[in-house]
Structures are given as C-alpha cells and as structure tokens.
Enzyme design. Structure first.
Site, PDB file in Angstrom:
ATOM      1  CG  HIS A 124      -7.847  -6.633  -0.270  1.00 11.60           C
ATOM      2  ND1 HIS A 124      -6.494  -6.358  -0.335  1.00 11.60           N
ATOM      3  CD2 HIS A 124      -8.017  -7.520   0.753  1.00 11.60           C
ATOM      4  CE1 HIS A 124      -5.881  -7.048   0.614  1.00 11.60           C
ATOM      5  NE2 HIS A 124      -6.771  -7.742   1.292  1.00 11.60           N
TER       6      HIS A 124
ATOM      7  CG  MET B  50      -6.847  -1.005   4.662  1.00 12.07           C
ATOM      8  SD  MET B  50      -5.158  -0.418   4.721  1.00 12.07           S
ATOM      9  CE  MET B  50      -4.531  -1.029   3.141  1.00 12.07           C
TER      10      MET B  50
ATOM     11  N   GLY C 211       3.286   0.297  -0.952  1.00 15.71           N
ATOM     12  CA  GLY C 211       4.698   0.645  -1.059  1.00 15.71           C
ATOM     13  C   GLY C 211       5.658  -0.234  -0.279  1.00 15.71           C
TER      14      GLY C 211
ATOM     15  CG  ASP D  15      -2.828  -6.636  -2.827  1.00 15.51           C
ATOM     16  OD1 ASP D  15      -2.067  -5.689  -3.079  1.00 15.51           O
ATOM     17  OD2 ASP D  15      -3.911  -6.510  -2.210  1.00 15.51           O
TER      18      ASP D  15
ATOM     19  CB  SER E  12      -3.929  -1.009  -5.351  1.00 18.62           C
ATOM     20  OG  SER E  12      -4.283  -0.480  -4.086  1.00 18.62           O
TER      21      SER E  12
ATOM     22  CG  HIS F 102      -6.941  -4.180  -5.473  1.00 21.23           C
ATOM     23  ND1 HIS F 102      -7.360  -5.491  -5.336  1.00 21.23           N
ATOM     24  CD2 HIS F 102      -6.319  -3.875  -4.305  1.00 21.23           C
ATOM     25  CE1 HIS F 102      -6.993  -5.957  -4.161  1.00 21.23           C
ATOM     26  NE2 HIS F 102      -6.367  -4.986  -3.497  1.00 21.23           N
TER      27      HIS F 102
ATOM     28  CG  MET G 111      -7.107  -5.806   4.157  1.00 23.32           C
ATOM     29  SD  MET G 111      -5.828  -4.759   3.463  1.00 23.32           S
ATOM     30  CE  MET G 111      -6.762  -3.956   2.156  1.00 23.32           C
TER      31      MET G 111
ATOM     32  CG  MET H 257      -2.499 -10.375   1.502  1.00 30.46           C
ATOM     33  SD  MET H 257      -3.044  -9.041   0.423  1.00 30.46           S
ATOM     34  CE  MET H 257      -1.918  -7.724   0.873  1.00 30.46           C
TER      35      MET H 257
ATOM     36  CG  ASP I  11      -6.289  -2.162  -1.143  1.00 29.85           C
ATOM     37  OD1 ASP I  11      -6.373  -3.395  -1.036  1.00 29.85           O
ATOM     38  OD2 ASP I  11      -5.534  -1.588  -1.961  1.00 29.85           O
TER      39      ASP I  11
HETATM   40  C1  DX5 Z   1      -2.010  -3.574   1.033  1.00 29.29           C
HETATM   41  C2  DX5 Z   1      -3.050  -3.523  -0.031  1.00 29.29           C
HETATM   42  C3  DX5 Z   1      -2.532  -3.418  -1.403  1.00 29.29           C
HETATM   43  C4  DX5 Z   1      -1.683  -2.222  -1.676  1.00 29.29           C
HETATM   44  C5  DX5 Z   1      -0.564  -2.708  -2.511  1.00 29.29           C
HETATM   45  O1  DX5 Z   1      -2.529  -4.058   2.219  1.00 29.29           O
HETATM   46  O2  DX5 Z   1      -3.869  -4.666   0.005  1.00 29.29           O
HETATM   47  O3  DX5 Z   1      -3.563  -3.537  -2.381  1.00 29.29           O
HETATM   48  O4  DX5 Z   1      -2.308  -1.182  -2.344  1.00 29.29           O
HETATM   49  O5  DX5 Z   1       0.302  -1.677  -2.692  1.00 29.29           O
HETATM   50  P1  DX5 Z   1       1.675  -1.814  -3.464  1.00 29.29           P
HETATM   51  O6  DX5 Z   1       1.390  -2.272  -4.847  1.00 29.29           O
HETATM   52  O7  DX5 Z   1       2.203  -0.431  -3.393  1.00 29.29           O
HETATM   53  O8  DX5 Z   1       2.512  -2.810  -2.694  1.00 29.29           O
HETATM   54 ZN    ZN Z   2      -5.279  -5.009  -1.665  1.00 24.81          ZN
END
Ligand code: DX5
Ligand code: ZN
Length: 226
Positions: A68, A39, A147, A177, A10, A35, A70, A139, A37
């Site tokens: 992904h 947001m 993190g 994820d 990611s 991946h 969001m 999720m 993300d």
């Molecule tokens: C969180 C994201 C993840 C995130 C995961 O909402 O969708 O893809 O990067 O991060 P780690 O692997 O650090 O939990």
């Molecule tokens: Zn993600």
C-alpha cells in the site's frame, strides 16, 4: 449468502525489530496476504519502510505481499517494489500525476495494480480505471497511522463500490483498511469487502496468531445464515 474473504495483517503495528517472526506468526495463523504500508512523510504525515524492508521479508512470506503506497510521487518507486517481490501494489490516485500510466507501470512490472480511495475520495476515480484494476482498496480511516477508529460511513462506500464493480463486470476484490477489528469485520464483509486489513487488532495484541484466528471467526459471522 456465503461470502469468502481474505485476511491481510498490516505490519504497520508489528514489532519492527522482529518482522520475520511476526510474518511467520500470522501466516501460521492463516493470514492470506501480508499488508505492507509505505509512508513517505509527504503524502502522509508519517514515515515507515520501503523496498529494502519488503525484500527482506519476502523470504519469510509464503503468501503474497500487498503493498500500500502512501507516497507522492508514485511512479519512481514502482520498479523497486517489483524487484523486492511485491504481488499487489496499490496507490492513491491524487498522489499520481497520470493514474492510467501508473496502473500500466505496475502491470508492466509484473505486479497487480490497485487503486486506493480515502474516506472523502470520490468513487468517480474508478470510472475510467475499473477494467484495469486487480484491487480496489477503500480506506476506512484517513491514511497515515494505525489504531484509528473505523469511520462508519465506510460501510455505505463498500456497498457503492461493490455495485459499481458488479455493473462494470469487474471481479476485482474490495479491500478495506483502517479500524478493522472484531466489531467491524462482519459488517464490512456483509457489505462486500473481501480483503480485510488489520494492524492494531492483530499486532496490537499479546498474541497476533490468536488475534488473526479471532478476526477470521468474527468476519465469518457475516457469512453464516441468519
Ligand atoms: C493506515 C494504514 C493501515 C493501518 C491500519 O494508513 O494504511 O494499513 O495499518 O491499521 P489499523 O488496522 O490499526 O487501523
Ligand atoms: Zn494500509
């Protein structure tokens, strides 16, 4: 039993000033997907990147880009990701007014649709969608930040969705994820996940290439005969 899996670093935890180099590093180390993300500071309380950045990394990514979303609403951003070169586009059903329409929209734009279930989102969302999905993204943290700690109940959810997909005759992979690292990778693969997203465990280290390889080795432990 031998299970195959794919690793999807990611970019959320990558160095955004050197995204192209970060993408090359993890692909050189065997990453199968990237991946990405997205947001919007509305559906989730964080703001990241959109189609322009996806398009910018596309020439650096010799593997599929796994978007992904969001964001809420979902539909109006979908065509932009098709232009930006995304392969998979996954979205959260509660962020879409018409889930079936959104799935069709993603497919009609030549991309592969996935549905994302948060830790407390019921698997019932799959009842009338499973035959149209190329991916189910579970999720294992609440979405919005990298993190975070892996939520242990996610293992049971992977098993339940694995059984549900099998009963429906679907071969859509289960992607997981959130909080995937050297300690959790083998357990989620054993439960039936076959795409592992990892942000902090890869880009939060001094050597993302080595971390990608280490994650694969850790996940392989679940595929070795006992
Ligand atoms: C969180 C994201 C993840 C995130 C995961 O909402 O969708 O893809 O990067 O991060 P780690 O692997 O650090 O939990
Ligand atoms: Zn993600």
């Amino acid at each position: 039993m031998t299970r195959s899996f794919r690793i999807a670093p990611s970019l959320l935890s990558a160095d955004f000033a050197r995204l192209g180099d970060e993408v090359h590093a993890v692909i050189d180390a065997g990453a199968d997907l990237v991946h990405f993300d997205v947001m919007d500071n509305h559906y989730v309380p964080n703001l990241t990147v959109g189609p322009l950045v996806c398009e910018a990394i596309r020439p650096h990514a010799s593997v599929p880009i796994d978007v992904h979303l969001m964001v809420q609403p979902v539909d109006r951003i979908v065509p932009d990701f098709a232009k930006a070169g995304a392969t998979y586009v996954s979205f959260h059903p509660e962020a879409s007014s018409h889930v079936d329409r959104t799935i069709a929209l993603i497919r009609d734009h030549g991309m592969r649709p996935g549905l994302v279930l948060n830790p407390a989102t019921p698997t019932g969302w799959l009842d009338w969608t499973v035959d149209k999905l190329d991916l189910v993204l579970l999720m294992s943290v609440n979405p919005g930040f990298g993190g975070q700690a892996f939520i242990p109940g996610s293992i049971d959810k992977v098993r339940r969705v694995r059984d549900l997909l099998a009963a429906a005759g679907s071969d859509a992979p289960i992607e997981i994820d959130g909080g995937i690292d050297l300690n959790t990778a083998a357990d989620v693969v054993a439960a039936g996940a076959s795409i592992l997203v990892a942000g902090n465990a890869i880009f939060g280290t001094v050597d993302p290439e080595a971390a990608t390889r280490a994650l694969r080795t850790a996940a392989l432990r679940s595929t070795s005969p006992a």
